[in-house]
Scaffold this active site. Structure first.
Site, mmCIF file in Angstrom:
data_model
loop_
_atom_site.group_PDB
_atom_site.id
_atom_site.type_symbol
_atom_site.label_atom_id
_atom_site.label_comp_id
_atom_site.label_asym_id
_atom_site.label_seq_id
_atom_site.Cartn_x
_atom_site.Cartn_y
_atom_site.Cartn_z
ATOM 1 C CG HIS A 196 -1.549 1.322 1.509
ATOM 2 N ND1 HIS A 196 -2.691 1.738 0.870
ATOM 3 C CD2 HIS A 196 -1.170 2.350 2.319
ATOM 4 C CE1 HIS A 196 -2.994 2.959 1.278
ATOM 5 N NE2 HIS A 196 -2.092 3.347 2.148
ATOM 6 C CB CYS A 204 -2.856 -3.091 -19.276
ATOM 7 S SG CYS A 204 -3.271 -4.831 -19.019
ATOM 8 N NE ARG A 251 -6.101 -2.021 -12.346
ATOM 9 C CZ ARG A 251 -5.491 -0.844 -12.479
ATOM 10 N NH1 ARG A 251 -6.210 0.269 -12.367
ATOM 11 N NH2 ARG A 251 -4.201 -0.771 -12.716
ATOM 12 C CG ASN A 276 0.980 -5.744 -12.422
ATOM 13 O OD1 ASN A 276 1.906 -5.278 -13.078
ATOM 14 N ND2 ASN A 276 0.073 -4.982 -11.845
ATOM 15 C CG ASP A 277 -1.698 -11.808 -12.101
ATOM 16 O OD1 ASP A 277 -1.157 -11.726 -10.991
ATOM 17 O OD2 ASP A 277 -2.928 -11.759 -12.256
ATOM 18 C CD GLU A 279 -4.152 -11.993 -16.423
ATOM 19 O OE1 GLU A 279 -3.756 -11.235 -15.526
ATOM 20 O OE2 GLU A 279 -5.357 -12.080 -16.751
ATOM 21 N NE ARG A 326 0.130 -9.460 -8.775
ATOM 22 C CZ ARG A 326 -0.720 -8.449 -8.865
ATOM 23 N NH1 ARG A 326 -0.327 -7.234 -8.627
ATOM 24 N NH2 ARG A 326 -1.975 -8.676 -9.205
ATOM 25 N NE ARG A 365 -8.985 -6.642 -15.225
ATOM 26 C CZ ARG A 365 -7.990 -6.387 -14.369
ATOM 27 N NH1 ARG A 365 -6.747 -6.688 -14.692
ATOM 28 N NH2 ARG A 365 -8.239 -5.815 -13.205
#
Length: 568
Positions: A186, A499, A293, A451-452, A428, A462, A329
């Site tokens: 965060h 993305c 998203r 990311n994935d 991904e 992650r 998405r």
């Protein structure tokens, strides 16, 4: 000292040493448990008021997506299991409210921390934040006032909670250093959003520094210089000035084409999480949206959002974008995104389990409702549909079949929609990248979700602090999979975008350009920087470096090569 740079840039200032207020909780027996129940209920109401304030501050200063954490905190304050647990302890054991809150919260926290699931471990941290707030109210204790920081300061802490980052003086905080956390924590996300340098992973940092010490941090390299010499101060002040001059140059990028020095044009678009986020993308001159998203519609509701509610949200963004592309998405839940009313099963490996398109195909009524809303909104703009977490061509064909059913039902109902809506997938999962050419025959576009892709390729959660150093976007295997995806898409004549976070990484933007990436989608704050890099880079020159980069052995080798041969 050196840690993990999680938000780029240089910070120079005095240390504001932040240590949590230690709350001493004592167990007391009470005669009137009704009085304790009343105290507890009043503390809950006051905590809700404080959290509402933090939500609005964060939404205004940072963004709606980042503020969502406080909606989750408020839900915890309304959790019937937690409330019931505290009240039963007060009544059954005739004890004071503080002790009952502490015991109940610790039981839940211990349960979460012992589960091998980083999402639930993160919930433990949120519950600590929430329970500490209740206890502080019950004990009538003030929190450390981060809003009162009055000089350029760098906060040094074991960790920072969402409440901490929301309440700090953002004009005076010029850097963050924490013992805990990683690139996806965060604190790191907020730091990048606010353009504040940040470093994580410095063991025992709060015991190695003093309040008021001068400190320099470099969020690019992870370097920390404590009580620097004049020479060191001069060096980093000059670097800071260069950064400020660059920021001024970036303002000149507004209105300019995203075109390389040798005339190759690409599309530079933004990632958004809510309709209000589109304003930031347009402010930064984004050329569209490469990732909307849609989860916010589901996470902000107590039940499944209606077709009309979804339609209005998608239509709002499409109309603001006019003819610019909007890639939506479909629902991507599970793993690190839990929605209580969906009653998703608890799993040993949720990131590899029942999530994203797997939920949509298993519960097609959810997917059909969303697709109807998207197609209806396509009448008002340039909308594209993207399916997440596709791992097989069979899944893709099934999803496309449902989309066809939806189009036919809209025709029967005489509801207008565009017949030019492109359908694509997120790449991904490594299997899709390896088999990209076959998938490209079935879709109109790819969007690489790094990311994935990194998480699955390197087998690194992650969100796991213990192995965050292994999560690395410069790993040659990751770059090879990206290149395979781009080449596979282009061989079949489709465009390929990205993305994930990597799309805005200033070291990798030239590499991606050289590989032939067609669309770069990133957070709004990264758009003008990426345009500056692309406009000052020759695609053909970078192309000559690609094979060399892909054949390097380590992530460090890749970074060093880029620094020495491309960025200079």
């Amino acid at each position: 000292m050196k840690g993990l740079g999680t938000s780029p840039g240089v910070g120079i200032g005095k240390i504001f040493l932040y240590k949590e207020v230690k709350l001493e909780i004592k167990k007391n027996n009470v005669d009137d448990f009704n009085l304790e129940l009343e105290r507890f209920n009043k503390s809950i109401e006051k905590a809700k008021t404080e959290i509402d304030e933090l939500y609005h501050i964060t939404k205004k200063d940072v963004g709606e997506k980042e503020a969502e954490i406080f909606l989750a905190h408020k839900m915890m304050l309304e959790d019937p299991e937690f409330i019931k647990g505290v009240e039963e302890k007060i009544k059954g054991e005739k004890i004071n409210a503080e002790w009952a809150v502490e015991e109940t919260a610790n039981a839940f926290i211990s349960l979460f921390e012992n589960i091998e699931d980083e999402y639930l471990k993160a919930r433990a941290a949120d519950l600590k934040d929430v329970s500490s707030r209740i206890l502080r109210i019950l004990l009538n204790k003030d929190s450390v006032d981060l809003l009162s920081i009055y000089e350029k300061s760098i906060i040094v802490a074991e960790d920072l909670t969402p409440s901490d980052t929301a309440s700090m003086n953002k004009e005076m905080v010029v850097g963050l250093v924490t013992e805990l956390g990683g690139r996806t924590s965060h604190t790191s996300i907020i730091a990048r959003t606010l353009d504040i340098p940040a470093i994580a992973g410095i063991e025992n940092i709060i015991d190695r520094v003093n309040h008021g010490d001068m400190i320099i941090i470099d969020g690019d390299s992870g370097e920390i210089i404590l009580n620097p010499t004049e020479e060191e101060l001069d060096f980093y002040r000059e670097k800071l000035q260069r950064e400020e001059r660059l920021k001024e140059k970036l303002k000149d990028m507004v209105g300019k084409e995203t075109k390389s020095k040798d005339g190759h044009k690409v599309e530079l678009v933004g990632n958004i999480g809510t309709p209000s986020d589109i304003d930031k993308v347009l402010e930064k001159d984004g050329e569209g949206v490469g990732l909307f998203r849609s989860e916010f519609l589901y996470m902000d509701n107590d039940s499944l959002p209606t077709e009309d509610k979804q339609f209005e949200a998608y239509k709002e963004v499409a109309m603001k974008l006019q003819d610019k592309p909007l890639v939506i998405r479909t629902l991507d839940v599970g793993g690190d995104k839990e929605i209580p009313y969906l009653n998703l099963p608890k799993e040993m490996n949720p990131f590899l389990g029942y999530r994203a398109i797997r939920v949509g195909l298993d519960r097609p009524e959810i997917l059909k409702t969303q697709l109807r809303a998207i197609y209806r909104a396509s009448h008002y703009g340039n909308i594209k549909i993207m399916f997440p977490m596709i791992s097989s061509i069979d899944e893709l064909r099934e999803a496309k079949s449902i989309a066809k059913e939806v189009r036919e039902s809209l025709k029967e109902d005489n509801i207008p929609f565009s017949d030019k809506v492109e359908i694509g997938i997120m790449v991904e999962i490594p299997a899709v990248a390896v088999h990209a050419k076959a998938f490209a025959k079935e879709v109109d576009f790819f969007s690489i979700g790094t990311n994935d892709l990194i998480q699955y390729t390197l087998a690194v959660d992650r969100g796991n602090q213990n192995i965050s150093n292994l999560y690395n976007q410069y790993h040659p295997a990751i770059l090879r999979l990206i290149k395979m995806t781009i080449d596979g898409g282009h061989e079949e004549g489709i465009w390929v975008g990205m993305c994930g976070e990597v799309a805005g990484d200033k070291k990798l933007v030239p590499i991606l350009l050289g590989m032939g990436l067609d669309e770069f989608s990133m957070s709004a704050g990264s758009i003008l920087g990426a345009r500056y890099i692309i406009r000052n880079t020759s695609k053909e020159e970078i192309k000559s470096h690609i094979d060399r980069v892909l054949n390097l052995s380590t992530a460090t080798d890749v970074e060093n090569y880029i620094d020495e041969n491309i960025l200079k």
